[in-house]
Scaffold this motif. Structure first.
Motif, PDB file in Angstrom:
ATOM      1  N   ASN A  68      44.385  38.657  33.489  1.00 23.32           N
ATOM      2  CA  ASN A  68      43.095  39.222  32.680  1.00 23.32           C
ATOM      3  C   ASN A  68      42.142  39.956  33.489  1.00 23.32           C
ATOM      4  OD1 ASN A  68      44.146  38.017  30.261  1.00 23.32           O
ATOM      5  ND2 ASN A  68      43.009  36.315  30.428  1.00 23.32           N
ATOM      6  N   LEU A  69      42.205  39.232  34.650  1.00 20.91           N
ATOM      7  CA  LEU A  69      41.028  40.044  35.827  1.00 20.91           C
ATOM      8  C   LEU A  69      41.545  41.166  36.425  1.00 20.91           C
ATOM      9  CD1 LEU A  69      39.744  36.763  37.493  1.00 20.91           C
ATOM     10  CD2 LEU A  69      38.432  38.323  35.934  1.00 20.91           C
ATOM     11  N   THR A  70      43.003  41.267  36.394  1.00 16.69           N
ATOM     12  CA  THR A  70      43.489  42.549  37.021  1.00 16.69           C
ATOM     13  C   THR A  70      43.755  43.556  36.093  1.00 16.69           C
ATOM     14  OG1 THR A  70      45.649  41.577  37.026  1.00 16.69           O
ATOM     15  CG2 THR A  70      44.442  41.447  39.112  1.00 16.69           C
ATOM     16  N   ALA A  71      43.542  43.347  34.588  1.00 17.33           N
ATOM     17  CA  ALA A  71      44.045  44.298  33.603  1.00 17.33           C
ATOM     18  C   ALA A  71      43.297  45.497  33.940  1.00 17.33           C
ATOM     19  CB  ALA A  71      43.490  43.690  32.198  1.00 17.33           C
ATOM     20  N   GLY A  72      43.933  46.561  33.817  1.00 20.42           N
ATOM     21  CA  GLY A  72      43.209  47.984  33.822  1.00 20.42           C
ATOM     22  C   GLY A  72      43.283  48.265  35.543  1.00 20.42           C
ATOM     23  N   VAL A  73      43.422  47.429  36.459  1.00 27.59           N
ATOM     24  CA  VAL A  73      43.635  47.697  37.853  1.00 27.59           C
ATOM     25  C   VAL A  73      44.940  48.211  38.277  1.00 27.59           C
ATOM     26  CG1 VAL A  73      43.184  47.048  40.275  1.00 27.59           C
ATOM     27  CG2 VAL A  73      41.910  45.964  38.529  1.00 27.59           C
ATOM     28  N   PRO A  74      44.980  49.532  38.793  1.00 31.88           N
ATOM     29  CA  PRO A  74      46.224  49.996  38.986  1.00 31.88           C
ATOM     30  C   PRO A  74      47.221  49.136  39.953  1.00 31.88           C
ATOM     31  CG  PRO A  74      44.773  51.614  39.324  1.00 31.88           C
ATOM     32  CD  PRO A  74      43.925  50.358  39.032  1.00 31.88           C
ATOM     33  N   GLN A  75      48.077  48.837  39.750  1.00 27.91           N
ATOM     34  CA  GLN A  75      49.248  47.966  40.391  1.00 27.91           C
ATOM     35  C   GLN A  75      49.979  48.585  41.681  1.00 27.91           C
ATOM     36  OE1 GLN A  75      51.507  45.490  38.019  1.00 27.91           O
ATOM     37  NE2 GLN A  75      52.309  44.289  39.671  1.00 27.91           N
ATOM     38  N   PRO A  76      50.090  48.180  42.755  1.00 26.04           N
ATOM     39  CA  PRO A  76      50.901  48.961  43.863  1.00 26.04           C
ATOM     40  C   PRO A  76      52.155  48.995  43.417  1.00 26.04           C
ATOM     41  CG  PRO A  76      49.135  47.692  44.869  1.00 26.04           C
ATOM     42  CD  PRO A  76      49.079  47.193  43.319  1.00 26.04           C
ATOM     43  N   SER A  77      52.975  49.917  43.547  1.00 23.87           N
ATOM     44  CA  SER A  77      54.387  49.976  43.557  1.00 23.87           C
ATOM     45  C   SER A  77      55.277  48.680  44.286  1.00 23.87           C
ATOM     46  CB  SER A  77      55.122  51.240  43.681  1.00 23.87           C
ATOM     47  OG  SER A  77      55.035  51.814  45.125  1.00 23.87           O
ATOM     48  N   HIS A  78      54.780  48.454  45.465  1.00 22.59           N
ATOM     49  CA  HIS A  78      55.542  47.718  46.416  1.00 22.59           C
ATOM     50  C   HIS A  78      57.024  47.887  46.612  1.00 22.59           C
ATOM     51  CE1 HIS A  78      52.002  45.552  47.056  1.00 22.59           C
ATOM     52  NE2 HIS A  78      51.797  44.932  46.003  1.00 22.59           N
ATOM     53  N   ALA A  79      57.256  49.245  46.733  1.00 21.86           N
ATOM     54  CA  ALA A  79      58.804  49.826  46.871  1.00 21.86           C
ATOM     55  C   ALA A  79      59.508  48.746  47.898  1.00 21.86           C
ATOM     56  CB  ALA A  79      58.833  51.157  47.019  1.00 21.86           C
ATOM     57  N   ARG A  80      59.093  48.775  48.779  1.00 17.28           N
ATOM     58  CA  ARG A  80      59.589  47.925  49.997  1.00 17.28           C
ATOM     59  C   ARG A  80      59.876  46.459  49.566  1.00 17.28           C
ATOM     60  NH1 ARG A  80      57.542  48.128  55.707  1.00 17.28           N
ATOM     61  NH2 ARG A  80      55.909  47.233  54.786  1.00 17.28           N
ATOM     62  N   ARG A  81      61.041  45.965  49.965  1.00 13.85           N
ATOM     63  CA  ARG A  81      61.533  44.392  49.688  1.00 13.85           C
ATOM     64  C   ARG A  81      60.372  43.567  50.217  1.00 13.85           C
ATOM     65  NH1 ARG A  81      63.821  40.491  52.466  1.00 13.85           N
ATOM     66  NH2 ARG A  81      64.195  42.057  53.983  1.00 13.85           N
ATOM     67  N   ILE A  82      59.944  43.950  51.533  1.00 12.62           N
ATOM     68  CA  ILE A  82      59.148  43.087  52.368  1.00 12.62           C
ATOM     69  C   ILE A  82      57.509  42.928  51.658  1.00 12.62           C
ATOM     70  CG2 ILE A  82      58.151  45.069  53.733  1.00 12.62           C
ATOM     71  CD1 ILE A  82      58.854  41.181  54.789  1.00 12.62           C
ATOM     72  N   ASP A  83      57.396  43.984  51.210  1.00 10.58           N
ATOM     73  CA  ASP A  83      55.956  44.224  50.412  1.00 10.58           C
ATOM     74  C   ASP A  83      55.974  43.142  49.156  1.00 10.58           C
ATOM     75  OD1 ASP A  83      54.671  45.815  52.213  1.00 10.58           O
ATOM     76  OD2 ASP A  83      55.356  47.366  51.333  1.00 10.58           O
ATOM     77  N   ARG A  84      57.268  43.270  48.457  1.00 15.22           N
ATOM     78  CA  ARG A  84      57.171  42.447  47.356  1.00 15.22           C
ATOM     79  C   ARG A  84      57.089  40.941  47.787  1.00 15.22           C
ATOM     80  NH1 ARG A  84      60.831  46.628  46.333  1.00 15.22           N
ATOM     81  NH2 ARG A  84      62.780  45.039  46.483  1.00 15.22           N
ATOM     82  N   PHE A  85      57.964  40.479  49.003  1.00 13.60           N
ATOM     83  CA  PHE A  85      57.938  39.151  49.153  1.00 13.60           C
ATOM     84  C   PHE A  85      56.298  38.640  49.663  1.00 13.60           C
ATOM     85  CE2 PHE A  85      57.610  36.488  53.265  1.00 13.60           C
ATOM     86  CZ  PHE A  85      58.212  35.426  52.714  1.00 13.60           C
ATOM     87  N   TRP A  86      55.652  39.561  50.383  1.00 16.28           N
ATOM     88  CA  TRP A  86      54.372  39.037  50.790  1.00 16.28           C
ATOM     89  C   TRP A  86      53.339  38.817  49.631  1.00 16.28           C
ATOM     90  CZ3 TRP A  86      53.724  36.253  54.558  1.00 16.28           C
ATOM     91  CH2 TRP A  86      54.537  36.463  55.856  1.00 16.28           C
ATOM     92  N   ASN A  87      53.685  39.804  48.738  1.00 12.69           N
ATOM     93  CA  ASN A  87      52.825  40.043  47.285  1.00 12.69           C
ATOM     94  C   ASN A  87      53.176  38.563  46.651  1.00 12.69           C
ATOM     95  OD1 ASN A  87      50.890  41.623  45.724  1.00 12.69           O
ATOM     96  ND2 ASN A  87      52.479  41.079  44.128  1.00 12.69           N
ATOM     97  N   GLN A  88      54.258  38.218  46.653  1.00 12.67           N
ATOM     98  CA  GLN A  88      54.726  37.157  45.828  1.00 12.67           C
ATOM     99  C   GLN A  88      54.021  36.023  46.796  1.00 12.67           C
ATOM    100  OE1 GLN A  88      58.979  36.391  45.908  1.00 12.67           O
ATOM    101  NE2 GLN A  88      59.084  34.395  44.844  1.00 12.67           N
ATOM    102  N   CYS A  89      54.045  35.718  47.757  1.00  9.29           N
ATOM    103  CA  CYS A  89      53.453  34.799  48.612  1.00  9.29           C
ATOM    104  C   CYS A  89      51.827  34.616  48.113  1.00  9.29           C
ATOM    105  CB  CYS A  89      53.512  34.968  50.168  1.00  9.29           C
ATOM    106  SG  CYS A  89      55.048  34.691  51.025  1.00  9.29           S
ATOM    107  N   LEU A  90      51.246  35.873  47.981  1.00 11.49           N
ATOM    108  CA  LEU A  90      49.835  35.897  47.522  1.00 11.49           C
ATOM    109  C   LEU A  90      49.824  35.105  45.814  1.00 11.49           C
ATOM    110  CD1 LEU A  90      48.941  39.068  49.146  1.00 11.49           C
ATOM    111  CD2 LEU A  90      47.828  36.887  49.780  1.00 11.49           C
ATOM    112  N   GLU A  91      50.605  35.746  45.108  1.00  6.03           N
ATOM    113  CA  GLU A  91      50.545  35.268  43.968  1.00  6.03           C
ATOM    114  C   GLU A  91      50.668  33.815  43.686  1.00  6.03           C
ATOM    115  OE1 GLU A  91      49.533  36.941  41.474  1.00  6.03           O
ATOM    116  OE2 GLU A  91      49.848  39.107  42.172  1.00  6.03           O
ATOM    117  N   GLU A  92      51.437  33.188  44.688  1.00  5.43           N
ATOM    118  CA  GLU A  92      52.063  31.915  44.565  1.00  5.43           C
ATOM    119  C   GLU A  92      50.766  30.842  45.254  1.00  5.43           C
ATOM    120  OE1 GLU A  92      54.318  29.918  43.283  1.00  5.43           O
ATOM    121  OE2 GLU A  92      56.018  31.428  43.348  1.00  5.43           O
ATOM    122  N   ALA A  93      49.815  31.632  46.115  1.00  2.00           N
ATOM    123  CA  ALA A  93      48.976  30.833  46.707  1.00  2.00           C
ATOM    124  C   ALA A  93      47.799  30.729  45.696  1.00  2.00           C
ATOM    125  CB  ALA A  93      48.265  32.018  47.841  1.00  2.00           C
ATOM    126  N   LEU A  94      47.509  31.801  44.968  1.00  2.00           N
ATOM    127  CA  LEU A  94      46.385  31.716  44.106  1.00  2.00           C
ATOM    128  C   LEU A  94      46.779  31.101  42.752  1.00  2.00           C
ATOM    129  CD1 LEU A  94      45.556  35.641  43.789  1.00  2.00           C
ATOM    130  CD2 LEU A  94      44.251  33.881  44.875  1.00  2.00           C
TER     131      LEU A  94
END
Length: 215
Positions: A68-94
């Motif tokens: 809900n808080l990120t609704a409307g905020v452009p989401q990075p594409s994270h085309a690289r697998r490594i970026d998707r991995f670290w983003n997943q780590c952040l999502e799990e942390a929150l």
């Protein structure tokens, strides 16, 4: 927003059918449903709980708040697998941080726990622990070569991302308890789409790793 359990499988199928998801998206969701105990599915306006669990429900509630808080905020594409991995780590942390606000007594795995798991006779457990210990270490976090240490197969990647996220989430929760992390800072974290997820994770890890992961 619907809370669905295995008793509501048919309802979930109907919601997914009405969501107009692509085959690729449906395949990804079905794989996640098979692997995870809980899953927030925004396209279906539903939270799936494989079993009734306060911790899992709290995690998915945190994901809903973040969505809900990120609704409307452009989401990075994270085309690289490594970026998707670290983003997943952040999502799990929150998500883990949010669950600890609701259930502060939740059982936790500290870095010492992972060191003990590394001595396990189960090869898979040792492998996950090795990645966790290496990627969480201060020496590694200061070096971009940490990208080379990330697991290649998806299942291990998911397990390691969850473990690292839990370590960071525990640290954030302890920092919050000690008033070292302000409510406004937490809101900013939940409302941010991370363009550089590795740098964001390592920055948070560097600032708060001393909280919550001893013993």
């Amino acid at each position: 927003m619907a809370i669905l359990t295995p008793e509501h499988t048919r309802q979930l199928e109907i919601r997914l059918a009405r969501s107009r998801l692509s085959r690729t998206q449906l395949s990804k969701i079905k794989r996640a449903l098979a692997q995870k105990e809980s899953l927030y599915i925004p396209q279906a306006h539903a939270v799936w709980l494989a079993r009734l669990s306060l911790n899992q429900a709290a995690e998915e509630a945190a994901r809903l708040v973040r969505s809900n808080l990120t609704a409307g905020v452009p989401q990075p594409s994270h085309a690289r697998r490594i970026d998707r991995f670290w983003n997943q780590c952040l999502e799990e942390a929150l998500a883990h941080f949010g669950s600890r606000l609701i259930n502060p007594g939740r059982q936790r795995r500290t870095i010492s726990t992972w060191a003990a798991i590394f001595e396990s006779k189960v090869a898979r457990d040792r492998s996950v622990a090795a990645f966790v210990l290496a990627l969480w270490s201060k020496e590694t976090s200061a070096d971009s070569s940490s990208d080379q240490l990330c697991p290649k197969d998806r299942r291990t990647q998911d397990d390691v991302a969850r473990a690292l996220g839990q370590l960071l989430g525990q640290a954030l929760a302890k920092a919050y308890d000690r008033h070292k992390l302000k409510p406004a800072e937490i809101r900013t974290l939940f409302a941010t789409q991370f363009d550089a997820p590795r740098s964001a994770f390592m920055s948070l890890r560097g600032n708060y790793a001393t909280f919550g992961n001893r013993g």
